[in-house]
Design a protein around this motif. Structure first.
Motif, mmCIF file in Angstrom:
data_model
loop_
_atom_site.group_PDB
_atom_site.id
_atom_site.type_symbol
_atom_site.label_atom_id
_atom_site.label_comp_id
_atom_site.label_asym_id
_atom_site.label_seq_id
_atom_site.Cartn_x
_atom_site.Cartn_y
_atom_site.Cartn_z
ATOM 1 N N GLN A 18 0.487 -1.357 0.040
ATOM 2 C CA GLN A 18 -0.178 -0.181 -0.185
ATOM 3 C C GLN A 18 1.020 1.060 0.253
ATOM 4 O O GLN A 18 0.261 2.405 -0.906
ATOM 5 N N TYR A 21 2.283 3.960 -2.913
ATOM 6 C CA TYR A 21 2.042 4.877 -3.911
ATOM 7 C C TYR A 21 1.249 5.624 -2.517
ATOM 8 O O TYR A 21 0.433 6.036 -2.319
ATOM 9 N N LYS A 22 2.672 6.329 -2.271
ATOM 10 C CA LYS A 22 1.891 6.718 -1.227
ATOM 11 C C LYS A 22 1.370 8.687 -0.927
ATOM 12 O O LYS A 22 0.636 8.426 -0.638
ATOM 13 N N VAL A 23 1.160 8.314 -2.359
ATOM 14 C CA VAL A 23 0.140 10.343 -2.355
ATOM 15 C C VAL A 23 -0.856 9.049 -2.478
ATOM 16 O O VAL A 23 -2.230 9.992 -2.127
ATOM 17 N N SER A 24 -1.998 8.465 -3.391
ATOM 18 C CA SER A 24 -3.310 7.429 -3.144
ATOM 19 C C SER A 24 -3.670 7.146 -1.697
ATOM 20 O O SER A 24 -4.259 7.539 -0.883
ATOM 21 N N PHE A 25 -2.557 6.951 -0.995
ATOM 22 C CA PHE A 25 -2.319 6.394 0.540
ATOM 23 C C PHE A 25 -2.803 7.899 1.590
ATOM 24 O O PHE A 25 -4.384 8.269 2.221
ATOM 25 N N LEU A 27 -4.187 10.850 -0.068
ATOM 26 C CA LEU A 27 -5.447 11.561 0.006
ATOM 27 C C LEU A 27 -6.418 10.437 0.467
ATOM 28 O O LEU A 27 -7.383 10.849 0.898
ATOM 29 N N GLN A 28 -6.154 9.078 0.402
ATOM 30 C CA GLN A 28 -7.186 8.458 1.536
ATOM 31 C C GLN A 28 -7.611 8.652 2.165
ATOM 32 O O GLN A 28 -8.892 8.790 3.103
ATOM 33 N N LYS A 116 -5.599 2.608 5.041
ATOM 34 C CA LYS A 116 -6.211 4.468 4.919
ATOM 35 C C LYS A 116 -7.698 4.587 6.548
ATOM 36 O O LYS A 116 -7.962 5.628 6.634
#
Length: 266
Positions: A18, A21-25, A27-28, A116
């Motif tokens: 997980q 993708y740090k940006v995705s994490f 944001l979630q 998340k």
């Protein structure tokens, strides 16, 4: 002990995947945090209009809100594998779990640890700490015991509900959305004191789904209001065990469902 170490390995792998993708994490995480913050804003708006619900103030209700959201956030992160079990059944991937030398329950618990969910977790911790501070409740051994057992009992209860939902999928194939009444609906219910609901509703969430045992009763003792529900003080200290018992029953039902399973035929 070997199973426990394997489970820690599962979590470690889930963390690494997980965090690729740090940006995705992030944001979630922010989305979860803001989403749950809006929920508490709704509670605050209710009390700003009516000041209290019966004998309950916003500071007291915030304690119920905080502890149930902390418990549900952890249970939701742990039970993701069971929550998505219908897709595993339909794809035939459950056959792969059956041939591995570990229990299927352990493998599904370790399938994904949803990071998340810590957005809801942090928000719940903040609200709970604010409540304890505003009510001037000291963190004595008694308070820590009640909050700790309420947390673990709540996690066990919600994981048990998700396991039961997955067990039904052995017969229905599709996951029954009606079970969300007990998960997300249970969280909404436990955010307020059980005393404000009608008698049949109180009995349902005490004797059938022991939500009151893992959340309401121990917090009554923390607030020193156990006389509101006419329960002895000692019961408030042991009632969260009902959540663990519920989880054990859910795991036994899971084993029955496994024996029924006959693959997809694909």
């Amino acid at each position: 002990m070997n199973d426990f170490l394997l489970y820690l390995r599962y979590i470690s792998v889930s963390f690494k995947s997980q965090m690729q993708y740090k940006v995705s994490f992030w944001l979630q995480f922010i989305g979860q945090l803001l989403g749950t913050a809006v929920e508490f804003f709704g509670v605050w708006a209710l009390f700003s209009r009516f000041n209290s619900i019966g004998k309950w103030t916003l500071n007291e209700v915030a304690l119920f809100y905080g502890i149930i959201n902390i418990s549900f956030a952890c249970a939701d992160a742990l039970g993701k594998g069971f929550d998505s079990f219908s897709t595993i059944i339909k794809s035939g991937d459950f056959d792969r779990l059956l041939v591995r030398p570990r229990t299927t329950a352990l493998q599904l618990l370790g399938k994904e640890f949803t990071l998340k969910r810590i957005g809801r977790l942090f928000q719940g911790i903040f609200v709970m700490c604010w409540s304890l501070s505003s009510l001037h409740i000291p963190l004595t051994f008694k308070t820590l015991w009640l909050l700790g057992t309420s947390f673990f009992g709540g996690v066990a209860l919600f994981v048990g509900i998700v396991i039961m939902q997955a067990t039904i999928t052995f017969w229905t194939i599709e996951s029954l959305e009606i079970m969300n009444i007990l998960t997300y609906g249970g969280v909404e219910t436990a955010q307020y004191p059980l005393a404000i609901y009608s008698k049949w509703f109180q009995r349902f969430f005490t004797f059938l789904i022991p939500l009151a045992c893992v959340s309401y009763f121990p917090l009554l003792a923390v607030l020193e209001k156990e006389d509101v529900f006419l329960v002895p003080l000692w019961f408030c200290y042991v009632s969260p065990i009902a959540g663990i018992i519920f989880l054990i029953v859910a795991l036994q039902l899971w084993k029955i469902g496994e024996r029924y399973y006959c693959s997809t035929g694909s």
